[in-house]
Design a protein around this motif. Structure first.
Motif, short mmCIF file in Angstrom:
data_model
loop_
_atom_site.label_atom_id
_atom_site.label_comp_id
_atom_site.label_asym_id
_atom_site.label_seq_id
_atom_site.Cartn_x
_atom_site.Cartn_y
_atom_site.Cartn_z
N MET A 98 37.36 -13.99 25.63
CA MET A 98 37.58 -14.23 24.21
C MET A 98 38.12 -12.95 23.55
N THR A 99 39.14 -13.09 22.74
CA THR A 99 39.73 -11.94 22.06
C THR A 99 38.79 -11.44 20.98
N THR A 100 38.62 -10.12 20.93
CA THR A 100 37.80 -9.52 19.88
C THR A 100 38.69 -8.74 18.92
N PHE A 101 38.26 -8.67 17.69
CA PHE A 101 39.03 -7.99 16.66
C PHE A 101 38.15 -6.94 15.99
N ASP A 102 38.76 -5.81 15.67
CA ASP A 102 38.03 -4.79 14.92
C ASP A 102 37.70 -5.35 13.54
N ARG A 103 36.54 -4.98 13.06
CA ARG A 103 36.13 -5.43 11.73
C ARG A 103 37.06 -4.85 10.67
N TYR A 104 37.36 -5.66 9.69
CA TYR A 104 38.13 -5.18 8.56
C TYR A 104 37.29 -4.21 7.73
N ARG A 105 37.91 -3.13 7.30
CA ARG A 105 37.28 -2.26 6.31
C ARG A 105 37.56 -2.87 4.94
N LEU A 106 36.51 -3.12 4.16
CA LEU A 106 36.65 -3.85 2.89
C LEU A 106 36.02 -3.07 1.74
N SER A 107 36.44 -1.82 1.59
CA SER A 107 35.84 -0.97 0.57
C SER A 107 36.83 -0.62 -0.55
N PHE A 108 37.85 -1.43 -0.72
CA PHE A 108 38.87 -1.13 -1.73
C PHE A 108 38.63 -1.93 -3.02
N THR A 109 37.42 -1.82 -3.54
CA THR A 109 37.05 -2.66 -4.69
C THR A 109 37.46 -2.06 -6.03
N THR A 110 37.76 -0.78 -6.08
CA THR A 110 38.14 -0.17 -7.36
C THR A 110 39.22 0.88 -7.14
N GLY A 111 39.89 1.24 -8.23
CA GLY A 111 40.72 2.43 -8.20
C GLY A 111 42.21 2.25 -8.07
N GLY A 112 42.66 1.13 -7.57
CA GLY A 112 44.10 0.96 -7.41
C GLY A 112 44.69 1.94 -6.43
N LEU A 113 45.94 2.36 -6.68
CA LEU A 113 46.63 3.30 -5.79
C LEU A 113 46.36 4.76 -6.14
N PHE A 114 45.71 5.01 -7.28
CA PHE A 114 45.46 6.38 -7.74
C PHE A 114 46.77 7.14 -7.91
#
Length: 205
Positions: A1-17
């Motif tokens: 079974m193919t495994t995938f790296d977990r998505y990093r999901l910490s982009f909740t604020t700030g935009g592109l700065f």
């Protein structure tokens, strides 16, 4: 079974700065040390934020993205036009967040190539539902967090001038020097922009 790296999901604020990132890049280019840069940014309140906790959180987020740019890209970030800065910061964000890179390639660019002129919230939801088949972490986050992720992703797209305030997709207008800088190793870094293969060939001539 193919495994995938977990998505990093910490982009909740700030935009592109857009204002803050070039300041930090300039300081790093003077010091050539990220730890010292981080310390000076906080000690001098370079970001002009109200609390130490906010300074720490924001500087960590910006530096995590900027560290994925090399010296030439960082120099370009400090010297380029506002539009070029937006494109570079979008590229850095896509490197930091595989989730955003996948969305850019599979939704934003594919919509543009198929002449679908506008992004919608349902496009985002459809993408998330499809990815959740391989990324259980997308099912683990609260609906409120999911809403913040969508809101901030669309904010970053607007700040990068890739969609309008009405969510109309806007073609990328990379200058040849910037396109060649991003595509030194391969064309893949250009695939996060709404552009045709012909556009990319023209940029790289």
């Amino acid at each position: 079974m193919t495994t995938f790296d977990r998505y990093r999901l910490s982009f909740t604020t700030g935009g592109l700065f857009l204002q803050e990132a070039p300041l930090i890049a300039t300081r790093y280019l003077a010091l050539r040390d990220w730890a010292q840069t981080r310390e000076q940014v906080r000690a001098e309140n370079l970001l002009q934020v109200r609390t130490a906790a906010t300074a720490t959180r924001v500087s960590q987020e910006i530096i995590a993205r900027l560290q994925l740019l090399d010296i030439e890209e960082l120099e370009y970030l400090t010297e380029g036009s506002a539009r070029e800065q937006g494109y570079l910061l979008w590229s850095a964000t896509c490197r930091r967040y595989t989730f955003i890179r996948d969305f850019a390639q599979e939704v934003l660019r594919e919509h543009y190539l198929s002449l679908r002129a506008r992004l919608t919230a349902s496009d985002y939801d459809t993408f998330c539902n499809a990815k959740a088949l391989w990324h259980a972490e997308l099912d683990e986050i609260a609906p409120s967090t999911q809403s913040k992720l969508r809101q901030n992703l669309f904010r970053m797209l607007r700040e990068a001038d890739l969609i309008s305030t009405q969510l109309q997709i806007q073609p990328a207008l990379l200058t040849p020097p910037l396109a060649r800088l991003l595509a030194r190793q391969s064309h893949e870094p250009l695939l996060v922009f709404p552009a045709t293969d012909h556009d990319m060939q023209r940029w790289l001539q």
